[in-house]
Design an enzyme around this catalytic site. Structure first.
Site, PDB file in Angstrom:
ATOM      1  N   ASP A   3      52.757  45.234 -17.704  1.00 43.06           N
ATOM      2  CA  ASP A   3      53.535  46.464 -17.875  1.00 43.06           C
ATOM      3  C   ASP A   3      54.806  46.518 -17.043  1.00 43.06           C
ATOM      4  OD1 ASP A   3      51.874  47.832 -19.727  1.00 43.06           O
ATOM      5  OD2 ASP A   3      50.396  48.013 -18.141  1.00 43.06           O
TER       6      ASP A   3
ATOM      7  N   HIS B  15      46.036  44.158 -10.912  1.00 41.90           N
ATOM      8  CA  HIS B  15      45.190  43.948 -12.086  1.00 41.90           C
ATOM      9  C   HIS B  15      43.760  43.683 -11.648  1.00 41.90           C
ATOM     10  CE1 HIS B  15      43.843  42.433 -15.955  1.00 41.90           C
ATOM     11  NE2 HIS B  15      44.896  43.059 -16.446  1.00 41.90           N
TER      12      HIS B  15
HETATM   13  C1  LIG Z   1      45.548  48.055 -12.630  1.00 42.95           C
HETATM   14  C2  LIG Z   1      44.734  48.741 -11.557  1.00 42.95           C
HETATM   15  C3  LIG Z   1      44.212  50.073 -12.127  1.00 42.95           C
HETATM   16  C4  LIG Z   1      43.558  47.845 -11.145  1.00 42.95           C
HETATM   17  O1  LIG Z   1      42.780  48.596 -10.312  1.00 42.95           O
HETATM   18  P1  LIG Z   1      41.470  48.111  -9.540  1.00 42.95           P
HETATM   19  O2  LIG Z   1      41.096  46.739  -9.891  1.00 42.95           O
HETATM   20  O3  LIG Z   1      40.460  49.176  -9.724  1.00 42.95           O
HETATM   21  O4  LIG Z   1      41.972  48.075  -8.041  1.00 42.95           O
HETATM   22  P2  LIG Z   1      41.869  49.272  -7.047  1.00 42.95           P
HETATM   23  O5  LIG Z   1      42.443  50.517  -7.661  1.00 42.95           O
HETATM   24  O6  LIG Z   1      40.477  49.334  -6.516  1.00 42.95           O
HETATM   25  O7  LIG Z   1      42.855  48.762  -5.893  1.00 42.95           O
HETATM   26  C5  LIG Z   1      42.480  47.803  -4.909  1.00 42.95           C
HETATM   27  C6  LIG Z   1      43.442  47.898  -3.753  1.00 42.95           C
HETATM   28  O8  LIG Z   1      44.735  47.483  -4.182  1.00 42.95           O
HETATM   29  C7  LIG Z   1      45.693  48.536  -4.046  1.00 42.95           C
HETATM   30  N1  LIG Z   1      46.524  48.539  -5.242  1.00 42.95           N
HETATM   31  C8  LIG Z   1      46.127  48.200  -6.497  1.00 42.95           C
HETATM   32  N2  LIG Z   1      47.164  48.303  -7.334  1.00 42.95           N
HETATM   33  C9  LIG Z   1      48.232  48.693  -6.587  1.00 42.95           C
HETATM   34  C10 LIG Z   1      49.571  48.971  -6.906  1.00 42.95           C
HETATM   35  N3  LIG Z   1      50.018  48.880  -8.159  1.00 42.95           N
HETATM   36  N4  LIG Z   1      50.388  49.344  -5.917  1.00 42.95           N
HETATM   37  C11 LIG Z   1      49.940  49.453  -4.666  1.00 42.95           C
HETATM   38  N5  LIG Z   1      48.671  49.202  -4.298  1.00 42.95           N
HETATM   39  C12 LIG Z   1      47.819  48.840  -5.256  1.00 42.95           C
HETATM   40  C13 LIG Z   1      44.859  49.809  -3.967  1.00 42.95           C
HETATM   41  O9  LIG Z   1      45.552  50.824  -3.265  1.00 42.95           O
HETATM   42  C14 LIG Z   1      43.650  49.312  -3.222  1.00 42.95           C
HETATM   43  O10 LIG Z   1      43.977  49.206  -1.858  1.00 42.95           O
HETATM   44  P3  LIG Z   1      42.881  49.529  -0.716  1.00 42.95           P
HETATM   45  O11 LIG Z   1      41.781  48.511  -0.950  1.00 42.95           O
HETATM   46  O12 LIG Z   1      43.643  49.324   0.535  1.00 42.95           O
HETATM   47  O13 LIG Z   1      42.438  50.923  -0.967  1.00 42.95           O
HETATM   48  C15 LIG Z   1      45.605  49.016 -10.316  1.00 42.95           C
HETATM   49  O14 LIG Z   1      46.108  47.796  -9.802  1.00 42.95           O
HETATM   50  C16 LIG Z   1      46.733  49.989 -10.587  1.00 42.95           C
HETATM   51  O15 LIG Z   1      46.535  51.215 -10.486  1.00 42.95           O
HETATM   52  N6  LIG Z   1      47.963  49.484 -10.926  1.00 42.95           N
HETATM   53  C17 LIG Z   1      49.065  50.310 -11.250  1.00 42.95           C
HETATM   54  C18 LIG Z   1      48.951  50.751 -12.698  1.00 42.95           C
HETATM   55  C19 LIG Z   1      49.190  49.620 -13.653  1.00 42.95           C
HETATM   56  O16 LIG Z   1      50.158  48.884 -13.522  1.00 42.95           O
HETATM   57  N7  LIG Z   1      48.315  49.512 -14.674  1.00 42.95           N
HETATM   58  C20 LIG Z   1      48.449  48.516 -15.721  1.00 42.95           C
HETATM   59  C21 LIG Z   1      47.346  47.518 -15.694  1.00 42.95           C
HETATM   60  S1  LIG Z   1      47.634  46.221 -16.850  1.00 42.95           S
END
Ligand SMILES: CC(C)(COP(=O)(O)OP(=O)(O)OC[C@H]1O[C@@H](n2cnc3c(N)ncnc32)[C@H](O)[C@@H]1OP(=O)(O)O)[C@@H](O)C(=O)NCCC(=O)NCCS
Length: 369
Positions: free
Chosen positions: A306, A252
């Site tokens: 979720d 998140h």
């Molecule tokens: C929610 C979300 C989009 C937040 O994204 P964000 O704040 O932009 O974080 P980032 O996408 O920059 O990720 C940061 C790091 O954590 C990792 N990461 C984040 N969520 C992850 C997950 N669900 N599984 C594995 N790794 C994850 C990324 O690979 C990244 O790693 P790195 O720094 O080694 O490249 C992201 O956690 C995600 O894609 N989650 C899965 C989808 C989800 O459950 N969405 C519902 C949100 S309520």
């Protein structure tokens, strides 16, 4: 020097008195009330009133508001005809987005009850299309039942148990608002141009549809189904992460710890699946959670709302493609509360982009390119 904040991370766009998230401690408050208390003691009706109007309602206020919610459940006949005319294999979020647009097209004038009508009619739209795609006759809403109870009644054609109605009621409370998330921001951007309510909500639904936002509950359930056996969960998580894929329902932007909504949903999921055909799915989810926490918690990545919500919705009888629409049926309250608050001191949202291209290129006629 210009600093670009990718994804607008840590950029504040307004002050708010609606929702406060403590991402370090894993706490969430609506209008100052803890989500743990609201999920335990409140109801969809009461919490939506709280978010929209700022205070917990008195008995009379709640009765008046709940009566309106009951009265406005019936959707216009031409929308019913439209829903019945649709192919049965559409993405339900597309159907909901288009239905919202349809309702907006039919609305005339500035009706003060329009927001209550929107909240009341979304479950009817969802249940209608759900039953149509199940090959069943849609069920008209009942004015006798509470919001969540009626939603399940319209879905199944019979009154749900108290436990089922409670599970949905709580799940909807947990999804109602979450400060400046992508869909809320999208709704505010549209509202800031002084466009209409429905257009802002269409934008909210459009943004929520994406798998990185409201679509993640479906993706999480798909993972659990793919694993199939609790004993294969750990291996699955290791392999998934090794191949660069994400664990859906984890991570998140704001929470760096366990999402409090996921904590509550986990309990609801455990209770609602106990001794049912869905119990194994719950066990798989729990084992995936344990394995993923081992590998991801060091980066502050934990279950989000979720992760367990899909199991709850599934056990209540909703098909997975419909999960994001359930999220929308609750989040619409937050979109409206946040839009109302923003419009009190409106300024059109117009950020900037830093130009990195060339300027002053000579224009070449088409046959010289
Ligand atoms: C929610 C979300 C989009 C937040 O994204 P964000 O704040 O932009 O974080 P980032 O996408 O920059 O990720 C940061 C790091 O954590 C990792 N990461 C984040 N969520 C992850 C997950 N669900 N599984 C594995 N790794 C994850 C990324 O690979 C990244 O790693 P790195 O720094 O080694 O490249 C992201 O956690 C995600 O894609 N989650 C899965 C989808 C989800 O459950 N969405 C519902 C949100 S309520």
């Amino acid at each position: 020097m210009v600093e670009i904040k990718k994804g607008l991370e840590d950029v504040y766009v307004k002050e708010t008195e609606i929702t406060y998230i403590d991402g370090q401690l894993g706490r969430l408050y609506y209008r100052g009330y803890s989500i743990f208390d609201l999920a335990e003691f409140s109801s969809f009706e009461e919490t939506s009133y709280l978010l929209l109007y700022g205070t917990l309602p008195t008995k009379n206020e709640l009765e008046d508001y709940s009566n309106k919610l009951r009265k406005y459940r019936t959707i216009p006949d031409n929308l019913k005809t439209f829903l019945k005319s649709l192919p049965t294999n559409l993405n339900p979020m597309d159907v909901l987005r288009t239905s919202m647009s349809y309702l907006g097209m039919l609305e005339r004038g500035n009706d003060p009850d329009a927001q209550i009508r929107v909240i009341a009619s979304i479950p009817t739209i969802i249940a209608y299309y759900h039953r149509i795609t199940d090959g069943l006759e849609p069920v008209e809403p009942s004015e006798e039942l509470g919001h969540a109870e009626n939603f399940l009644y319209m879905l199944k054609g019979k009154r749900p148990t108290k436990e089922e109605a409670n599970a949905l009621d709580k799940a909807l409370i947990l999804h109602m608002d979450h400060e400046m998330n992508a869909s809320t921001f999208a709704a505010i951007v549209v509202a800031s141009t002084l466009s209409d309510l429905y257009s802002a909500l269409v934008a909210g639904i459009a943004a929520l549809k994406g798998p990185l936002h409201g679509g993640a509950n479906y993706e999480a359930l798909k993972m659990f189904m793919e694993v199939g056996d609790p004993n294969k969960a750990e291996e699955y998580v290791i392999e998934r992460l090794r191949s660069g894929k994400r664990i859906m329902g984890f991570g998140h932007r704001v929470y760096r710890t366990y999402d409090p909504r996921a904590r509550i949903l986990k309990n609801i999921a455990r209770e609602i699946t106990k001794n049912t055909q869905y119990e194994t799915l719950y066990e798989i989810a729990e084992r995936i959670e344990q394995a993923a926490i081992k590998l991801l918690s060091g980066k502050g990545i934990f279950p989000n709302v979720d992760f367990y919500s899909g199991i709850v919705f599934y056990a209540l009888g909703f098909r997975p493609e419909f999960f994001p629409t359930l999220f929308a049926s609750a989040r619409v309250v937050g979109w409206m509360a946040q839009v109302n608050e923003y419009l009190k001191e409106n300024r059109i949202i117009r950020p900037k982009a830093l130009y990195k291209g060339e300027v002053g290129k000579p224009y070449k006629p088409i046959d010289e390119r």
